[in-house]
Design a protein around this motif. Structure first.
Motif, PDB file in Angstrom:
ATOM      1  N   UNK A  14      45.841  61.755  95.688  1.00 28.98           N
ATOM      2  CA  UNK A  14      46.093  60.326  95.560  1.00 28.98           C
ATOM      3  C   UNK A  14      47.306  60.001  94.715  1.00 28.98           C
ATOM      4  N   UNK A  15      48.062  61.019  94.305  1.00 28.76           N
ATOM      5  CA  UNK A  15      49.237  60.759  93.479  1.00 28.76           C
ATOM      6  C   UNK A  15      50.356  60.161  94.319  1.00 28.76           C
ATOM      7  N   UNK A  16      51.132  59.268  93.711  1.00 28.05           N
ATOM      8  CA  UNK A  16      52.237  58.640  94.441  1.00 28.05           C
ATOM      9  C   UNK A  16      53.522  59.457  94.317  1.00 28.05           C
ATOM     10  N   UNK A 125      60.687  54.471  94.645  1.00 24.27           N
ATOM     11  CA  UNK A 125      60.756  53.781  93.349  1.00 24.27           C
ATOM     12  C   UNK A 125      60.936  54.795  92.215  1.00 24.27           C
ATOM     13  N   UNK A 126      61.308  54.268  91.037  1.00 13.35           N
ATOM     14  CA  UNK A 126      61.412  55.113  89.841  1.00 13.35           C
ATOM     15  C   UNK A 126      60.343  54.720  88.833  1.00 13.35           C
ATOM     16  N   UNK A 127      59.877  55.695  88.097  1.00 10.44           N
ATOM     17  CA  UNK A 127      58.903  55.427  87.029  1.00 10.44           C
ATOM     18  C   UNK A 127      59.334  56.201  85.795  1.00 10.44           C
ATOM     19  N   UNK A 128      59.184  55.595  84.632  1.00  3.05           N
ATOM     20  CA  UNK A 128      59.465  56.311  83.385  1.00  3.05           C
ATOM     21  C   UNK A 128      58.395  57.370  83.141  1.00  3.05           C
ATOM     22  N   UNK A 129      58.785  58.430  82.443  1.00  3.57           N
ATOM     23  CA  UNK A 129      57.811  59.424  81.972  1.00  3.57           C
ATOM     24  C   UNK A 129      57.597  59.235  80.478  1.00  3.57           C
ATOM     25  N   UNK A 130      56.354  59.237  80.059  1.00  2.74           N
ATOM     26  CA  UNK A 130      56.037  59.318  78.637  1.00  2.74           C
ATOM     27  C   UNK A 130      55.917  60.797  78.299  1.00  2.74           C
ATOM     28  N   UNK A 131      56.493  61.196  77.175  1.00  4.30           N
ATOM     29  CA  UNK A 131      56.382  62.591  76.735  1.00  4.30           C
ATOM     30  C   UNK A 131      55.321  62.631  75.634  1.00  4.30           C
ATOM     31  N   UNK A 132      54.301  63.447  75.847  1.00  4.31           N
ATOM     32  CA  UNK A 132      53.193  63.535  74.890  1.00  4.31           C
ATOM     33  C   UNK A 132      53.118  64.945  74.320  1.00  4.31           C
ATOM     34  N   UNK A 133      52.548  65.037  73.138  1.00  3.15           N
ATOM     35  CA  UNK A 133      52.433  66.340  72.488  1.00  3.15           C
ATOM     36  C   UNK A 133      51.121  66.422  71.716  1.00  3.15           C
ATOM     37  N   UNK A 134      50.599  67.648  71.631  1.00  6.59           N
ATOM     38  CA  UNK A 134      49.397  67.898  70.827  1.00  6.59           C
ATOM     39  C   UNK A 134      49.560  69.237  70.127  1.00  6.59           C
TER      40      UNK A 134
END
Ligand SMILES: CC(C)(COP(=O)(O)OP(=O)(O)OC[C@H]1O[C@@H](n2cnc3c(N)ncnc32)[C@H](O)[C@@H]1OP(=O)(O)O)[C@@H](O)C(=O)NCCC(=O)NCCS
Length: 136
Positions: A14-16, A125-134
């Motif tokens: 279901x990913x775009x 379309x374009x989408x921003x990426x959030x960069x996450x870290x743990x």
């Protein structure tokens, strides 16, 4: 681990965003840097280089979602990364993917950056990426 099954699950997730071919999965499976964990409910795949693991993708089967399988796969991925010398996990997630963001934020990830227009969707379309870290 069968590349065709991973590609099938990805195509039906279901990913775009663009999904990966069987060959792309096979190339990842053949790469010693790859970490993959898989259960009947889905899989998590990424890489590890030195002490940094990168989660590339986590997918659970649509009919099994909201049953804790995503959390379980993420935890297995982190444990495997740690056992292979990882001190951190980093990942990118679309600004539009609220389900995945909720999963990551509820399991200790914090936002460390944003990449403007990083993702191209299947309809252009374009989408921003959030960069996450743990920290592990
Ligand atoms: C993101 C994904 C892996 C979550 O899998 P899941 O099996 O539903 O995850 P879990 O059941 O372990 O959910 C854990 C937590 O994540 C959050 N969450 C998961 N799906 C959510 C949704 N649709 N809306 C809001 N929060 C959600 C909740 O906090 C949830 O805890 P809760 O059910 O106790 O409220 C799944 O939705 C998926 O495969 N999506 C398509 C692929 C994708 O986008 N992958 C991420 C790419 S970066």
């Amino acid at each position: 681990m069968i590349a065709a099954d991973l590609a099938y699950q990805h195509a039906n997730s279901g990913m775009t965003l663009r999904t990966w071919s069987e060959q792309e999965y096979q190339d990842l499976l053949d790469d010693p840097k790859t970490i993959i964990v898989q259960t009947n409910a889905g899989y998590a795949i990424g890489t590890i280089v030195c002490d940094v693991a990168e989660l590339l993708l986590i997918i659970t089967r649509p009919a099994l979602r909201r049953n804790g399988h995503g959390k379980n796969l993420l935890s297995q991925f982190e444990n495997t990364a740690k056992a292979r010398g990882g001190d951190f996990v980093i990942l990118e997630v679309s600004e539009k993917n609220l389900a995945a963001q909720a999963l990551y934020l509820s399991t200790g990830y914090t936002e460390i950056g944003r990449r403007s227009g990083y993702y191209k969707t299947q309809n252009g379309d374009s989408e921003d990426a959030l960069v996450l870290r743990k920290a592990l």
